[in-house]
Motif scaffolding. Structure first.
Motif, mmCIF file in Angstrom:
data_model
loop_
_atom_site.group_PDB
_atom_site.id
_atom_site.type_symbol
_atom_site.label_atom_id
_atom_site.label_comp_id
_atom_site.label_asym_id
_atom_site.label_seq_id
_atom_site.Cartn_x
_atom_site.Cartn_y
_atom_site.Cartn_z
ATOM 1 N N GLY A 176 0.835 -1.211 0.000
ATOM 2 C CA GLY A 176 0.000 0.000 0.000
ATOM 3 C C GLY A 176 0.862 1.250 0.000
ATOM 4 N N MET A 177 1.921 1.244 0.802
ATOM 5 C CA MET A 177 2.759 2.441 0.871
ATOM 6 C C MET A 177 3.630 2.592 -0.378
ATOM 7 S SD MET A 177 3.393 5.237 2.314
ATOM 8 C CE MET A 177 2.978 5.480 4.033
ATOM 9 N N ILE A 178 4.075 1.469 -0.933
ATOM 10 C CA ILE A 178 4.853 1.558 -2.178
ATOM 11 C C ILE A 178 3.984 2.188 -3.272
ATOM 12 C CG2 ILE A 178 5.923 0.207 -4.032
ATOM 13 C CD1 ILE A 178 6.729 -1.856 -1.836
ATOM 14 N N HIS A 179 2.760 1.709 -3.324
ATOM 15 C CA HIS A 179 1.828 2.239 -4.314
ATOM 16 C C HIS A 179 1.586 3.733 -4.081
ATOM 17 C CE1 HIS A 179 -2.459 3.032 -5.639
ATOM 18 N NE2 HIS A 179 -1.811 2.797 -6.784
ATOM 19 N N HIS A 180 1.482 4.089 -2.802
ATOM 20 C CA HIS A 180 1.256 5.484 -2.432
ATOM 21 C C HIS A 180 2.419 6.354 -2.926
ATOM 22 C CE1 HIS A 180 -1.088 8.376 -0.270
ATOM 23 N NE2 HIS A 180 -0.102 8.741 0.519
ATOM 24 N N ALA A 181 3.615 5.857 -2.750
ATOM 25 C CA ALA A 181 4.796 6.597 -3.203
ATOM 26 C C ALA A 181 4.730 6.788 -4.716
ATOM 27 C CB ALA A 181 6.062 5.841 -2.819
ATOM 28 N N HIS A 182 4.268 5.754 -5.414
ATOM 29 C CA HIS A 182 4.154 5.858 -6.869
ATOM 30 C C HIS A 182 3.115 6.893 -7.270
ATOM 31 C CE1 HIS A 182 6.026 1.572 -7.305
ATOM 32 N NE2 HIS A 182 6.921 2.518 -7.006
ATOM 33 N N ARG A 183 2.079 7.042 -6.418
ATOM 34 C CA ARG A 183 1.090 8.099 -6.708
ATOM 35 C C ARG A 183 1.782 9.466 -6.653
ATOM 36 N NH1 ARG A 183 -3.877 8.205 -2.922
ATOM 37 N NH2 ARG A 183 -4.580 9.779 -4.403
ATOM 38 N N TYR A 184 2.672 9.634 -5.665
ATOM 39 C CA TYR A 184 3.402 10.910 -5.587
ATOM 40 C C TYR A 184 4.295 11.103 -6.805
ATOM 41 C CZ TYR A 184 1.874 12.319 -0.949
ATOM 42 O OH TYR A 184 1.116 12.751 0.098
ATOM 43 N N ALA A 185 4.909 10.002 -7.249
ATOM 44 C CA ALA A 185 5.797 10.093 -8.412
ATOM 45 C C ALA A 185 4.998 10.541 -9.640
ATOM 46 C CB ALA A 185 6.456 8.747 -8.664
ATOM 47 N N THR A 186 3.829 9.934 -9.825
ATOM 48 C CA THR A 186 2.994 10.283 -10.974
ATOM 49 C C THR A 186 2.576 11.747 -10.896
ATOM 50 O OG1 THR A 186 2.148 8.030 -10.816
ATOM 51 C CG2 THR A 186 0.955 9.546 -12.273
ATOM 52 N N LEU A 187 2.174 12.146 -9.677
ATOM 53 C CA LEU A 187 1.750 13.531 -9.481
ATOM 54 C C LEU A 187 2.894 14.500 -9.800
ATOM 55 C CD1 LEU A 187 -0.569 15.369 -8.437
ATOM 56 C CD2 LEU A 187 0.415 15.127 -6.147
ATOM 57 N N ALA A 188 4.070 14.136 -9.361
ATOM 58 C CA ALA A 188 5.227 15.011 -9.583
ATOM 59 C C ALA A 188 5.535 15.134 -11.078
ATOM 60 C CB ALA A 188 6.440 14.476 -8.825
ATOM 61 N N ARG A 189 5.438 14.016 -11.783
ATOM 62 C CA ARG A 189 5.679 14.067 -13.234
ATOM 63 C C ARG A 189 4.644 14.943 -13.920
ATOM 64 N NH1 ARG A 189 9.962 11.680 -14.498
ATOM 65 N NH2 ARG A 189 10.528 9.670 -13.566
ATOM 66 N N ALA A 190 3.401 14.795 -13.514
ATOM 67 C CA ALA A 190 2.329 15.598 -14.119
ATOM 68 C C ALA A 190 2.567 17.077 -13.834
ATOM 69 C CB ALA A 190 0.975 15.153 -13.566
ATOM 70 N N ALA A 191 2.956 17.352 -12.572
ATOM 71 C CA ALA A 191 3.192 18.753 -12.203
ATOM 72 C C ALA A 191 4.374 19.324 -12.979
ATOM 73 C CB ALA A 191 3.441 18.854 -10.701
ATOM 74 N N ALA A 192 5.375 18.502 -13.174
ATOM 75 C CA ALA A 192 6.565 18.951 -13.894
ATOM 76 C C ALA A 192 6.205 19.365 -15.323
ATOM 77 C CB ALA A 192 7.628 17.859 -13.899
ATOM 78 N N LYS A 193 5.281 18.616 -15.922
ATOM 79 C CA LYS A 193 4.851 18.919 -17.290
ATOM 80 C C LYS A 193 4.235 20.310 -17.389
ATOM 81 C CE LYS A 193 3.979 14.814 -19.924
ATOM 82 N NZ LYS A 193 3.353 13.630 -19.320
ATOM 83 N N MET A 194 3.455 20.650 -16.343
ATOM 84 C CA MET A 194 2.766 21.938 -16.342
ATOM 85 C C MET A 194 3.700 23.079 -15.932
ATOM 86 S SD MET A 194 -0.562 20.748 -16.440
ATOM 87 C CE MET A 194 -1.601 21.910 -15.564
ATOM 88 N N GLU A 195 4.800 22.741 -15.269
ATOM 89 C CA GLU A 195 5.641 23.766 -14.633
ATOM 90 C C GLU A 195 6.389 24.604 -15.668
ATOM 91 O OE1 GLU A 195 5.973 24.558 -11.177
ATOM 92 O OE2 GLU A 195 7.104 26.194 -12.115
ATOM 93 N N LYS A 196 6.336 25.940 -15.479
ATOM 94 C CA LYS A 196 7.027 26.835 -16.416
ATOM 95 C C LYS A 196 8.485 27.065 -16.008
ATOM 96 C CE LYS A 196 3.367 28.038 -18.979
ATOM 97 N NZ LYS A 196 2.428 27.173 -18.304
ATOM 98 N N ASP A 197 8.689 27.187 -14.688
ATOM 99 C CA ASP A 197 10.019 27.481 -14.150
ATOM 100 C C ASP A 197 10.921 26.250 -14.283
ATOM 101 O OD1 ASP A 197 12.263 28.003 -12.679
ATOM 102 O OD2 ASP A 197 11.223 28.423 -10.793
#
Ligand code: SF4
Ligand code: SF4
Lengths: 849, 327
Positions: free
Chosen positions: A259-280
């Motif tokens: 469950g926690m490994i999966h949770h960490a992967h959710r953060y990884a996915t979120l971070a990648r998505a955020a990076a795509k949107m990030e201008k800086d």
């Protein structure tokens, strides 16, 4: 020369053999480099600003998804149900990555979000939900929650209301002895939190977590299951009950970790998505790094300091979500992170400045631990007054290594550098002192005391911590690995979690004396809560008064023990399973047992506790009676009792005589000897009992801000104290304002106490910052510390604050939101302390250097 | 009184002729106004400082005015007073009145009987001055000996002027040295040379005040000539004791170029290697004057600027003297 006092003879007796430390500082600590580092970068400043601007918020998401899972798992093994609920929360709760974050994850999506444990005390939660807002005793901490969260919580609480596992023990306790226990709680003597099984202070074997990753733990659990199955097959077609329990539990461990490994992967996915949107581009790079880290850890062993920190944090906030009520037992942070830090630095993969900023981020994460705890009666959230917004995360630094060498390292120093710069009230920092510690670390510790101002770090005797664990049957190398947990709680971080709400009684010894003075009557409830020990007006000798107190004490212990026996068993049976927390504790996976079911290496550390406090006022009062009533005959016992009943009104002369009687804490033989007697007799009595599993009880005597809280229900006392005012602070510090002879005298008095079996004898002292300004001043401070520990002192904490600052902060809280104050074993933001506690801190004798 | 022949041995009066010297020493009492443990500014390391009451000087800038008179004295701390008025009733001489924020004691009427202290709940009133034997003091001093050992500290006698009670100090220091403790005498230098020599026999370090070199100004600001002080400074310099000269920097009195230059010259010819401490003027004692119902003699005098203190230090250093600021 008759006047020579043998200090060594009066020091604490040592009944275990002395630990030997080998001085071996491997590589000199580059202090000049560390002093240049700034851990309070603009990034961290912004994060702290956001924290200060936010308020405690109750979050309903854990309750919602936890309960959702429970509805779907009826009939399954309780350990598995908890694991599935845990995994369900992690899979579905909202997650976010805040601006500036490079370490991610949090117990809730709010900066100061608290997770109520709905399954523990749903009826309390329901009562709470009916209120518009929850106001703590101090009127400062207002907990808010949204309608949505309120709804989640209500639905969840309705589900649990009739089936919460703690129901049995809770009801048993409330009904005990026709509710008398409950009354004692109101008098704040026998007070205990609602007697429901809870878990506090989860440790973790971080060395193992780092070596194997979660993946490795899962593998071990699988292998253990295979071993059991194979062994079982060999002996017949059916699994024994024990084996099937183990398999269910090990499977629960696997579910939790996955469950926690999966949770960490959710953060990884979120971070990648955020990076795509990030201008800086700079922030984009950071987010991609976050993604990379969370894809790798905690599943795999960390490869860098950054990954190791993130791994620790997944472990820690997961413990909170699985529902450790409070107390993050961080353990020996500078030891288990050292290999990663030194490797990165040596290989040039990180600079000291970058490492400091990562630590700064770590501090901001610890701040996100927001406690939510029910204590006492519904609606009376007294505990808030004691410890607003403190989850008691405790970090231990320094000390000795498992093979007895000095453990000080560069990271210990860097940690303190960052601590004094970011100035947060959490975590609590405990520094293990020994004579051969690297001088750089000693210097840094003193400097941090001076610049942080909030009593950070607190100092501990390395040797006594080790000896405490040895006495409890811990092996030598493990004993050297001790750390401070919670408020003041000496333990072994790699296998410890304080399970079940493990207290036999909270005993206020000044209250016992009060009962003795009034023949068993309690002045707060006006009920006979004590036993009849005779009317003191008929006493012809002082010894009778002392005996009356002793009889009250023994009767009190007998009484609480009897009650304890009545609920002890249900406590163990009703305890929740904690597969996630247990997975990281030594021997749990190997034994296939949850920490709440006697898994974990050192069960003797897990025994219930006697918590005793209020000795100082009791002892000073008894001595005042001896001097003023029986020796100098400045009044009769009848006068004294009248004076106490009238809160000294009209008896100023008598009160004055009582105040003038000798007091504990000034290195005077008579008052100190009486205090030692009270302290030790209580210890001996408690240590004479055994629990249902044959274990000795543990002993807590720590303070928090207990002194003002319990003082409210304690009547006037013969030491001159007025009714309702605070009692002596912590367990060993002299009564406020009574230590008139300065720090050495107070230390000498404290060192006379036999604290061999006690987890937390505390000494709090206040110093003015000016005293630590010069190198010379710091050296004297170091000598003071050294001598105190040589004489058998265990803990000391220095609050470097001036009274003026505090008074100003009382009148202008808005300008002092970041002022950190420590009250007996924990820190808090000053503005969140109630005026009662503030006054107490101010009145504490200022020890000037 | 002849300044050069001061022979102040009041504590020896009335001693039984048949006592041995040892016994006499033990019975000696000192009049003490404070024993401060964990004292860190009166010599090396962690120390216990014994403050003796009584001083032949009346320096305007004195920050321990309660040390000046030898007799016991009533003092009041208005910050603690709750205006209960019990003291007013208790005083048979009608010497106390309430002021709204504390009390005022009419010192012409008050005979320091202490009756009022007995009834003061918040301990706003107290008597200053306690008589203690060498044994009693040594008992207290030895309680911190492990702290002295780890910090290379010891015992300091300060005041007031310890030399006013030289036999007591000598006896105390002798006992301290027997116990292996380092001893420091903090003195104004004014006292009988005989008494000083007796003390020096058991003294490791002398903190010797040199306030004002010009005798007229010295008389004006301290009430006494500095001739005996300068003579005693040479006695200390010729003894085996370590010596540190302490110069209080009093604005307009001792911080002048003329005084610093004169001090430099005097110190240079005492003995080589003397360390100088400068003690910049502070007003911490101001409140104590109120406690004794006295006006603050320094009025509105301001502490020296950092620049001026640094300049003075520079003058000592330019003359080749080791100089430290002590605050
Ligand atoms: S010391 Fe005696 S005379 Fe002086 S004010 Fe107090 S009671 Fe009056
Ligand atoms: S007895 Fe003490 S508190 Fe009362 S008025 Fe006098 S000085 Fe003030």
């Amino acid at each position: 020369m008759s006047a020579v006092i043998d200090d060594l003879a009066t020091a604490t007796p040592i009944n275990v053999r002395m630990t030997k430390i080998i001085a071996a500082v491997l590589g000199k600590i580059p202090l000049a480099e560390i002093n240049k580092v700034n851990g309070f970068t603009e990034r961290i400043q912004r994060m702290k600003q956001r924290y200060l601007a936010s308020r405690p918020t109750i979050c309903g998401q854990r309750a919602r998804y936890w309960t959702e899972s429970y509805r779907a798992t009826e009939g399954e093994h309780p350990a598995k149900r908890r694991a599935k609920a845990f995994a369900n929360v992690l899979a579905k709760r909202n997650i976010l990555i805040r601006d500036d974050e490079i370490l991610v994850g949090a117990p809730t999506p709010h900066i100061r979000g608290a997770n109520p444990s709905v399954e523990q005390l749903p009826i309390h939660l329901l009562a709470l939900l009916d209120k518009v807002e929850v106001t703590a005793g101090s009127e400062v901490t207002v907990t808010q929650f949204s309608d949505e969260d309120r709804q989640y919580l209500r639905e969840a609480a309705e589900y649990w209301k009739d089936k919460y596992p703690a129901k049995r023990s809770f009801e048993t306790e409330n009904a005990l002895d026709g509710g008398k226990m409950h009354l004692m709680g109101e008098a704040r003597n026998a007070l205990r939190p609602p007697l429901t099984p809870q878990l506090f202070t989860p440790g973790a074997d971080m060395d193992k977590v780092f070596a194997l990753g979660f993946k490795g733990h899962i593998k071990q659990a699988r292998e253990h299951i295979d071993v059991i199955r194979t062994r079982s097959k060999a002996s017949g077609p059916y699994l024994s009950h024990e084996d099937s329990e183990k398999i269910e539990w090990l499977e629960a461990v696997i579910i939790s970790l996955e469950g926690m490994i999966h949770h960490a992967h959710r953060y990884a996915t979120l971070a990648r998505a955020a990076a795509k949107m990030e201008k800086d581009p700079r922030r984009q790079k950071e987010l991609l790094k976050v993604a990379e880290v969370c894809e790798w850890v905690p599943e795999n062993p960390p490869r860098s300091f950054h990954e190791a920190l993130q791994t620790y944090w997944f472990v820690a906030f997961g413990q909170e979500i699985e529902k450790a009520t409070t107390n993050a037992f961080v353990g020996r942070f500078d030891q288990y992170l050292w290999p990663f830090y030194s490797k990165d630095i040596n290989e040039g993969r990180i600079t000291r400045q970058e490492a400091a900023e990562l630590l700064g981020c770590m501090f901001m994460k610890w701040l996100e631990f927001e406690p939510f705890m029910f204590l006492g009666q519904v609606g009376k959230r007294d505990h808030q007054e004691i410890s607003p917004s403190n989850y008691y995360a405790n970090v231990t630094l320094g000390g000795t290594t498992r093979d007895g060498k000095d453990a000080s390292n560069e990271l210990s120093c860097l940690f303190l550098q960052v601590a004094k710069q970011v100035k947060t009230h959490q975590p609590h920092v405990s520094l293990r002192y020994h004579r051969l510690m690297a001088p750089e670390l000693l210097e840094k510790g003193i400097e941090c005391n001076r610049d942080h101002g909030g009593g950070i770090p607190a100092w501990f005797s390395d040797r006594m911590g080790t000896e405490y664990l040895l006495d409890r049957g811990v092996k030598w190398d493990d004993a050297r690995d001790w750390a401070m947990a919670g408020c003041i709680n000496t333990s072994y971080p790699k296998s410890f979690a304080w399970v079940r709400n493990a207290v036999v009684s909270f005993c206020n010894h000044s209250k016992l004396l009060e009962w003795a003075l009034f023949n068993g009557m309690d002045t707060w409830t006006n009920k006979k809560l004590g036993i009849e020990t005779g009317d003191p007006r008929t006493f012809t000798r002082w010894e009778q008064m002392l005996e009356a107190y002793e009889k009250q004490r023994d009767a009190f212990y007998e009484y609480t023990m009897k009650n304890f026996r009545a609920y002890e068993k249900s406590y163990y049976e009703d305890a929740f399973y904690f597969p996630y927390i247990s997975a990281f504790l030594q021997d749990c996976i190997a034994d296939g047992k949850d920490v709440t079911r006697f898994g974990g290496r050192y069960q003797q550390l897990e025994a219930f506790s006697f918590v005793d406090r209020g000795f100082q006022d009791a002892s000073d009062s008894l001595l005042a009676i001896k001097k003023v009533i029986f020796e100098d005959k400045k009044g009769t016992m009848a006068d004294l009792l009248d004076a106490l009943k009238n809160n000294w009104e009209g008896y100023e002369g008598l009160r004055q005589a009582c105040i003038a009687a000798p007091k504990y804490g000034n290195d005077e033989d008579e008052p100190d000897a009486l205090m030692c007697k009270l302290y030790k007799d209580a210890t001996d009595k408690c240590q004479s009992y055994r629990d249902g599993y044959g274990r000795r009880f543990t002993m807590f005597r720590q303070g928090a801000a207990w002194s003002s809280w319990a003082g409210k229900t304690t009547g006037a006392l013969p030491n001159g104290r007025k009714s309702g005012t605070h009692l002596g602070d912590a367990s060993a510090s002299p009564v406020q304002g009574c230590d008139v002879k300065g720090p050495t005298a107070a230390m000498n008095s404290v060192c006379k106490l036999d604290s061999t079996f006690i987890e937390g004898p505390l000494l709090n002292m206040k110093f003015s910052p000016a005293s630590l300004r010069t190198k010379g001043g710091q050296q004297k401070f170091a000598s003071l510390l050294d001598t105190y520990f040589e004489k058998g002192g265990f803990q000391v904490q220095f609050n470097v604050l001036d009274t003026e600052t505090l008074k100003l902060a009382q009148t202008q809280p808005e300008n002092h939101r970041d002022l950190v104050v420590r009250v007996a074993g924990y820190s808090a933001f000053w503005v969140e302390l109630s005026p009662v506690v503030q006054d107490e801190i101010i009145s504490r004798t200022e020890q000037c250097m | 009184m002849n300044d050069c022949e001061l022979d102040l041995d009041p504590a020896l009066d009335g001693l039984d002729e048949t006592l041995t010297d040892d016994e006499a020493a033990q019975l000696l009492t000192g009049r003490i106004f404070n024993i401060q443990r964990f004292s860190t500014e009166d010599g090396p390391g962690i120390r216990t400082t014994v403050f003796l009451k009584g001083c032949p000087l009346t320096c305007l800038w004195c920050s321990n005015p309660e040390s000046q008179q030898t007799r016991r004295q009533l003092a009041h701390n208005d910050a603690l007073c709750d205006q209960c008025g019990h003291c007013v009733t208790a005083c048979s001489k009608q010497a106390i009145e309430l002021t709204g924020t504390g009390v005022r004691v009419n010192r012409d009427l008050c005979d320091n009987c202490g009756d009022c202290v007995e009834v003061c709940g918040p301990r706003a009133l107290r008597m200053i001055g306690d008589d203690k034997t060498v044994d009693e003091v040594i008992e207290e001093v030895l309680r911190d000996r492990l702290y002295y050992r780890s910090s290379q500290g010891g015992v300091t006698c300060s005041g007031g002027e310890p030399l006013m009670q030289a036999p007591f100090v000598a006896a105390l220091f002798e006992r301290c040295q027997e116990a292996g403790l380092h001893t420091t005498l903090d003195t104004t230098g004014h006292g009988s040379t005989k008494g000083l020599k007796a003390v020096l026999k058991h003294t490791n370090l002398v903190l010797f005040d040199l306030k004002v070199m010009d005798d007229t100004l010295h008389r004006k600001t301290t009430g006494i000539t500095n001739r005996q002080i300068l003579r005693n400074a040479r006695v200390v310099a010729d003894s085996p004791a370590q010596m540190i000269v302490r110069v209080p920097l009093i604005p307009g009195v001792s911080d002048t170029d003329a005084n610093v230059t004169a001090t430099v010259q005097f110190v240079q010819q005492l003995r080589p290697g003397i360390v100088v401490n400068v003690l910049p003027y502070h007003r911490y004692g101001m409140n104590k004057y109120n406690m004794l119902d006295r006006a603050y003699p320094m009025g509105e005098a301001q502490p020296l600027t950092h620049e001026r203190v640094a300049q003075v230090v520079g003058m000592f250093e330019a003359a080749g003297l080791d100089c430290e600021i002590v605050t």
